[in-house]
Design an enzyme around this catalytic site. Sequence first.
Site: not given
Ligand SMILES: N/C(=N\O)NCCC[NH3+]
Ligand SMILES: [Mn+2]
Ligand SMILES: [Mn+2]
Length: 304
Positions: A101, A124, A126, A128, A141, A228, A230, A273
Site C-alpha cells: 500500500h 483498510d 489500518h 496508513d 506502507h 487494501d 486486509d 496487499e
Molecule cells: N497493511 C498495513 N497497512 O495498511 N500495515 C501497516 C500498518 C501498521 N500500522
Molecule cells: Mn492494511
Molecule cells: Mn493499507
Amino acid sequence: ASVEVLGYPFSGGQPRGGVDEGPEALVKAGLLDQLSALGWEVKFNSQAMNDVRELAVQEHDSGIGKMHKPLAVSAVNERVAADVAAIQERGALSLTLGGDHSLGMGTVAGTKRRFPEAALIWVDAHADINTPLTTDSGNLHGCPVSFLLGLEGTDVPPFNVWLQPCLRPEDIVYIGLRDIDDKEKRILRELGIKVFTMHDVDAHGIGRVMERVLAHVGAARPIHLSFDVDALDPTVAPSTGTPVRGGLTFREGHYIVEAIAETGNLVAVDIVEVNPALEDEASAAQTVAIGCSLSRAALGETLF
Ligand SMILES: N/C(=N\O)NCCC[NH3+]
Ligand SMILES: [Mn+2]
Ligand SMILES: [Mn+2]
Ligand SMILES: [Mn+2]
C-alpha cells in the site's frame, strides 16, 4: 469507456516477500478478460510493470531515520504518480494492482494532479497515516497518507523532489479501520478526519455507512478508491501481509465498491496487499479471486 491497468510488483513498503507477485497473479487469474467482458476497452501497461522491477532496486537504500527502503519507495511512487496522471489525462479510469500500500502515495498523487478536488476513500484495517517520525516499524506502507497530507516529517528528500502535499484532511474517508496506532489516532483526531471503523459498520450496517461516506464525499466529486484487501476479514482474504481479525465480510467489501461504482464518479481504483505467497495455495487463489471480483465490481459489475 476505457480502463488502463497498471500492475506494480512492489513490496518495498513492507518486509514480507510475495506481495510483489500480486499483479501477475491477478492478471493470470484472467482479470483483463473479465474487465473486457464487462464492455470496457482494457489496456495493460506491461512496460510500467517491468520498469518498476528495476526502480525497486536502489543502492544503499537505508538510513533516512527509521524509514525502510525510502529510495525505492520514492522512486517507484514517482513513476506511479506519472503513470496514473497520464491515464487520467487520457480520460481513462486507472486500475492499479499492487504490490503493497505504499503505492497509494503515487496513485493518489497522480489522481490529484488531474483532479485536485478528488475525494479519497481508503478501505483498510489500518489508517496508513504514520509519519517518518511516528512510525514504529519504518515500513512505509503504513505511511502513504501522511505524505499525501504533508504532515510533519514528510517533507524529506527524495520524496519532496516529486511529491507536494496534495490531500486535505476533509478529502479522505476511511472504512474498515480496526488496527490504528496510538499516534495515528492522535493525528486522525487532531485533523478531524472522517473515520468509519468496524464498530461503525457493526452499529449502522454497511448500507448506512456508505450513505454517510458518500454524503461526506459529495455527489459531484471524482472519487479515488484505495482498497487494501486486509480490510476484509482474514477468513475472507487470508493471503495478505498484515491480517487483522474482525474485518469486513465478502459482501460488505463488495457493497462498498458497488455503492461507489454506482455514483459514476470513480476515476481511480487501487487493489493492494494481495500476497499470493502467503498461506496455502487455496487461500492465495481465494484472495486473488476476491481481488478480481472487487475490480469487476469497481468497473460496474452488478448482481442484477
Ligand atoms: N497493511 C498495513 N497497512 O495498511 N500495515 C501497516 C500498518 C501498521 N500500522
Ligand atoms: Mn492494511
Ligand atoms: Mn493499507
Ligand atoms: Mn525497523
